[in-house]
Design a protein around this motif. Sequence first.
Motif, PDB file in Angstrom:
ATOM      1  N   ARG A 288       0.878  -1.173   0.088  1.00 48.23           N
ATOM      2  CA  ARG A 288      -0.001  -0.211  -0.093  1.00 48.23           C
ATOM      3  C   ARG A 288       0.895   1.470  -0.004  1.00 48.23           C
ATOM      4  N   PHE A 289       0.805   2.051  -0.923  1.00 51.78           N
ATOM      5  CA  PHE A 289       1.395   3.225  -1.303  1.00 51.78           C
ATOM      6  C   PHE A 289       0.603   4.590  -0.891  1.00 51.78           C
ATOM      7  N   GLN A 290       0.879   5.452  -0.179  1.00 53.05           N
ATOM      8  CA  GLN A 290       0.135   6.733   0.303  1.00 53.05           C
ATOM      9  C   GLN A 290       0.732   7.491  -0.806  1.00 53.05           C
ATOM     10  N   LEU A 291       0.330   7.652  -2.058  1.00 49.70           N
ATOM     11  CA  LEU A 291       0.757   8.502  -3.227  1.00 49.70           C
ATOM     12  C   LEU A 291       0.780   9.976  -2.848  1.00 49.70           C
ATOM     13  N   SER A 292      -0.258  10.353  -2.316  1.00 45.99           N
ATOM     14  CA  SER A 292      -0.401  11.657  -1.920  1.00 45.99           C
ATOM     15  C   SER A 292      -1.631  11.861  -0.552  1.00 45.99           C
ATOM     16  N   GLU A 293      -1.539  13.043  -0.093  1.00 45.93           N
ATOM     17  CA  GLU A 293      -2.497  13.356   1.102  1.00 45.93           C
ATOM     18  C   GLU A 293      -3.816  12.421   0.808  1.00 45.93           C
ATOM     19  N   GLN A 294      -4.230  12.561  -0.397  1.00 46.19           N
ATOM     20  CA  GLN A 294      -5.702  11.979  -0.590  1.00 46.19           C
ATOM     21  C   GLN A 294      -5.575  10.797  -1.634  1.00 46.19           C
ATOM     22  N   LEU A 295      -4.563  10.396  -1.994  1.00 47.45           N
ATOM     23  CA  LEU A 295      -4.619   9.110  -3.117  1.00 47.45           C
ATOM     24  C   LEU A 295      -3.695   8.048  -2.612  1.00 47.45           C
ATOM     25  N   ALA A 296      -4.316   6.682  -2.241  1.00 47.50           N
ATOM     26  CA  ALA A 296      -3.680   5.605  -1.854  1.00 47.50           C
ATOM     27  C   ALA A 296      -3.755   4.454  -2.847  1.00 47.50           C
ATOM     28  N   LEU A 297      -2.838   3.903  -3.268  1.00 48.37           N
ATOM     29  CA  LEU A 297      -2.628   2.447  -3.996  1.00 48.37           C
ATOM     30  C   LEU A 297      -2.422   1.473  -3.392  1.00 48.37           C
ATOM     31  N   THR A 298      -3.231   0.401  -3.554  1.00 47.49           N
ATOM     32  CA  THR A 298      -3.106  -1.020  -2.638  1.00 47.49           C
ATOM     33  C   THR A 298      -2.968  -1.984  -3.838  1.00 47.49           C
ATOM     34  N   THR A 299      -2.116  -3.013  -3.742  1.00 50.29           N
ATOM     35  CA  THR A 299      -2.002  -4.163  -4.671  1.00 50.29           C
ATOM     36  C   THR A 299      -1.951  -5.352  -3.657  1.00 50.29           C
ATOM     37  N   MET A 300      -2.623  -6.322  -4.193  1.00 49.34           N
ATOM     38  CA  MET A 300      -2.330  -8.000  -3.584  1.00 49.34           C
ATOM     39  C   MET A 300      -1.996  -8.931  -4.558  1.00 49.34           C
ATOM     40  N   ASN A 301      -1.295  -9.766  -4.445  1.00 53.01           N
ATOM     41  CA  ASN A 301      -0.690 -10.579  -5.662  1.00 53.01           C
ATOM     42  C   ASN A 301      -0.216 -12.019  -4.782  1.00 53.01           C
ATOM     43  N   ASN A 302      -0.781 -12.949  -5.641  1.00 54.45           N
ATOM     44  CA  ASN A 302      -0.212 -14.503  -5.184  1.00 54.45           C
ATOM     45  C   ASN A 302      -0.346 -15.407  -6.088  1.00 54.45           C
TER      46      ASN A 302
END
Length: 422
Positions: A288-302
Motif C-alpha cells: 500500500r502506497f500513500q501517493l499523496s495526502e488524498q490518494l492511496a494505491l493498494t495491490t495484492m498478488n499471489n
Amino acid sequence: MKKIVSVVAVAALTLSAVFAADISLSYRTRANVYSETKTKKDGTVTASSKTVLDQTGYGSAAKCFVLSASGDVGGFILDVDPNAGTETFSLDQWYAWVNFGNLQTTVGLWKSRYVNRVNADANDWQDADYERYKPGVIGGSYAKDIDNLTYNTTEDHQKLSTAFAYTIRPNDDVYFMMKGVLVNAGGSNKVTDTWGGALMNSDSGNYQNTFFSGFAGEVAFKVNGAFDLNVAMRSEKRDQIALGAFFRPLISDSTNLLFGFSYGRDLKDYGDAVDSNKYEFGIDLRARFQLSEQLALTTMNNMSYISNQKDKGAEDDTLIKLWDMVSLAYKANDQLLLQGTVQFETVGGLVQKKGGETKSYDELGGFKLSVIPGIVWTFNENAKISAGLKFDYTGVAADAAYKKATGTTSAFSIPVVFKVSL
C-alpha cells in the motif's frame, strides 16, 4: 435482602475496578439495487437472470454486537452476529484471556492472526471484491490462510482453541512473541497414531493413541523503524505440516509492504506405491502506497503451486493459480471516498502432467475479471453508505473450445451497503 444487594453491589464495583467494560453495536445491510447475469456458450445466450431491490443480494444483512471487558489480569470478548435475512444469529468470536506476567493464555473461538494484511482500505466491501484471498496457498489443503492459527482447512472455519503466548518488550521499539496453540480437531480430523500396528485388544495388548487436537504456533519479532517478521506453523492432522514466513520492511508511514512464502506437505509414508507426496507452496506480495495526502494505491498478488500426489505409473497434475488485485482510494474530503478495485485471477490455473504435457491458461478457462468502481460516504461518525457498479466476467482470454464446451458468464450489479455503528 439487604445482604444480597450489598454482595451484588460489591461484586459490580470489583468487576468495574478490575475490568474496563465496553459494549459496541454495529449493523449493516448489504443489498443489490439491481443485478443481472448472462451465460453464453459458443456465442449463444443459454441462461440469464435479473433481480431488483434484493435486500440481501450483496451479502447477509448482519453485523455484530460485541461485549468486551479487559484489564491487567485478563479479559473477554463476546461477538454475536444477528442475521436479519434468516432471522438467526451466530457466535462469530467468543474467547477469554488471562495474563500471568509475560505469559497470556487464551481460550475460545477466534481468529488468531498476526500478519498485517495490508487491507486498510477494505471498508465494507465483500471479501470477494477486495481481499478475495488471505495470505497462504490459494485452494491449498494445508497452507491455506496459514497465518490464521485456529483455522481448520478441511472444515473451512475456526475451531475451539487454547493458546499460550509469551511476549517480551525490552523497550518501546522491540517486540518478541512466541505462541503455541492447541486446535480442536475431533471427529474425522482427529490426529491418530497407532502403536504396534493394531488397536488395543485382549490378544495383542497393543493400543491406539489419539490426539483430538491439531497443533499450531508462531514466532514474531518486530523492530520499529526496521522490520516485522512472523513465522507460523500449523499441523491439523498427523503427517501434515504447513509453514508460513512473512516479512514487512518498516520503511515509512506512507508505505506498507508484505512479502510472504507458504509451504504445506503430506508427510505420510505410502510405501513403494508412491514416488513422492503431495505438496504446495504460495508466494504473496502486498503493498500500500500513500501517493499523496488524498490518494492511496493498494495491490495484492499471489502465485500458488499445488502438486498432487505422484502415484507410480499415473499422471501427476500440477496446478498453478494466479491472483492479482489493484485498488485506488481517493479521499475527496472528510466524508467522501472514491474507490476503484480490479481483480484478475485464473479460472483453472496452469496444469502440467507427468511426461511433460502442459495445458495453458486459455485451454482451462482463461481468467476471471472483476471491476468495481464505487464511493464510500461517511455522513457522520456513526454511519456510512457504500455503493458501486460491479462487473464480473469469466472465461476472459479462454480458447474457443472452452467457450463452446463450458461457456462464459458476465454479471453486472449495483451493490449498496449501509452501516450504522454505536
